[in-house]
Design a protein around this motif. Sequence first.
Motif, short mmCIF file in Angstrom:
data_model
loop_
_atom_site.label_atom_id
_atom_site.label_comp_id
_atom_site.label_asym_id
_atom_site.label_seq_id
_atom_site.Cartn_x
_atom_site.Cartn_y
_atom_site.Cartn_z
N TYR A 129 0.82 -1.21 0.00
CA TYR A 129 0.00 0.00 0.00
C TYR A 129 0.86 1.27 0.00
CZ TYR A 129 -3.90 -3.05 1.38
OH TYR A 129 -4.85 -4.04 1.43
N ILE A 130 2.17 1.11 0.11
CA ILE A 130 3.09 2.23 0.26
C ILE A 130 3.68 2.61 -1.09
CG2 ILE A 130 5.20 3.03 1.41
CD1 ILE A 130 2.77 2.45 3.24
N GLU A 131 3.55 3.87 -1.46
CA GLU A 131 4.06 4.32 -2.76
C GLU A 131 5.57 4.43 -2.76
OE1 GLU A 131 3.31 7.81 -6.11
OE2 GLU A 131 2.46 8.04 -4.09
N ALA A 161 0.95 -7.50 -10.13
CA ALA A 161 1.29 -6.99 -11.47
C ALA A 161 0.04 -6.74 -12.31
CB ALA A 161 2.22 -7.98 -12.19
N TYR A 162 -0.84 -7.70 -12.33
CA TYR A 162 -2.04 -7.64 -13.18
C TYR A 162 -3.19 -8.21 -12.35
CZ TYR A 162 -5.03 -8.41 -17.30
OH TYR A 162 -6.07 -8.41 -18.21
N PRO A 163 -3.77 -7.38 -11.46
CA PRO A 163 -4.70 -7.91 -10.45
C PRO A 163 -6.09 -8.19 -11.00
CG PRO A 163 -4.45 -5.54 -10.20
CD PRO A 163 -3.49 -5.95 -11.29
N ALA A 164 -6.15 -9.04 -12.02
CA ALA A 164 -7.43 -9.41 -12.61
C ALA A 164 -8.00 -10.68 -12.01
CB ALA A 164 -7.26 -9.60 -14.12
N LYS A 187 1.10 2.26 -9.44
CA LYS A 187 -0.22 2.15 -8.84
C LYS A 187 -1.11 1.16 -9.57
CE LYS A 187 -3.24 5.58 -9.21
NZ LYS A 187 -3.90 6.89 -8.99
N ARG A 188 -1.86 0.39 -8.79
CA ARG A 188 -2.87 -0.51 -9.31
C ARG A 188 -4.18 -0.22 -8.57
NH1 ARG A 188 1.20 -1.19 -12.03
NH2 ARG A 188 1.95 -3.23 -12.84
N ASP A 189 -5.24 -0.03 -9.33
CA ASP A 189 -6.57 0.23 -8.77
C ASP A 189 -7.30 -1.11 -8.70
OD1 ASP A 189 -9.15 1.03 -8.14
OD2 ASP A 189 -9.05 2.84 -9.35
N GLY A 196 -11.80 0.62 -5.71
CA GLY A 196 -10.89 1.73 -5.48
C GLY A 196 -9.85 1.50 -4.42
N VAL A 197 -9.47 0.24 -4.18
CA VAL A 197 -8.38 -0.06 -3.23
C VAL A 197 -7.06 0.09 -3.99
CG1 VAL A 197 -7.38 -1.78 -1.71
CG2 VAL A 197 -9.87 -1.63 -1.95
N ILE A 198 -6.26 1.06 -3.60
CA ILE A 198 -5.01 1.35 -4.30
C ILE A 198 -3.86 0.56 -3.69
CG2 ILE A 198 -3.36 3.16 -4.96
CD1 ILE A 198 -6.15 3.35 -6.27
#
Length: 256
Positions: A129-131, A161-164, A187-189, A196-198
Amino acid sequence: MSHDPASTVTLAPQNIYDDTTFFEGYKALRDNDTGLNGVLEIPALHRLLPDLSNLQVLDLGCGFGEFARFARTQGAASVTGVDISKRMLEEAATRTSDASVMYLHCPIEHYQPAPDAFDLVVSSLALHYIEDYAALVERVFQCLKPGGRFLFSVEHPVCTAYPAGWARDNEGRKRHWPVDHYRQEGKRDTRWFVDGVIKYHRTVETYINTLIQAGFRLEHLGEPAPSAEALKVRPTLEDDCRRPPFLFLRALRPVG
C-alpha cells in the motif's frame, strides 16, 4: 496506550481500512480465519522470527494488534504498533491490556522513528500500500540497531502486477493466474471488499535491491505454500500452490 503523531498531517495516504464496508468485511475475514492469513501468512512470519526475548519491536501496519500481543508472549520487551486506521487501532486497544504495547495512529509513510531505537521491525501485508518503498526502507534501516532485522510480507508481485484474478473456463473453473505488465511498476486500482483499493506493484528485483542499496544484508526470501496439514483441513488451498500469494523478505542491518 495511544498517541497521534500525524494529527497535523492534512494529506494522508489512502485509508481504506476506515471505510465501513471494507472494515466490516476485513474484520469478519480475520476473526473467522477464512482468508490466507491464519493458515499461511502468519505461520510463515512466525517461522522467520528471531528470538524475541527482550527485543524492542516495531510493527508497521499493526492492524488489530495480533502480532504485538504475540510478540509480548514471546518475551519482547516492548512493541510499538503503527497504523493509519483509527478503526483498526480502536479494535486493537480493546483487545490489548499491556503497558508495554503502544499503538500510534499515523500513516506508515509519515512515521519518523528515532535512530537505533528497535531490534526488530516487522510488517505484515502492508507495504504494497506504500508508494515510496525506498524512503521507507531507508527509515527502517536508520531506526534499527546494528544487528537488528527487518522482516516483512507483501502480496506477491505475480499477484499485484495484473490484479485481474483467476482466468476461468465457461464452467467457472480456475484455469490459470495471468501475469502481465510485470515490469510496469506503480499504482494498481483494485477491488477488495470495495472498489478503489489502491496498491503499488513492484518487482521482486526492486523489493530486494532496494534493501541492499540501503545497506541491508538479505537473509531470506520466501514464497510460502500451504502445508500438507493445512491442505487436509482446507482442500481449496490447493489453488494457492499454483501461484505464490505472498513474498517474504528478511534483512539484517550489519554490525559495523
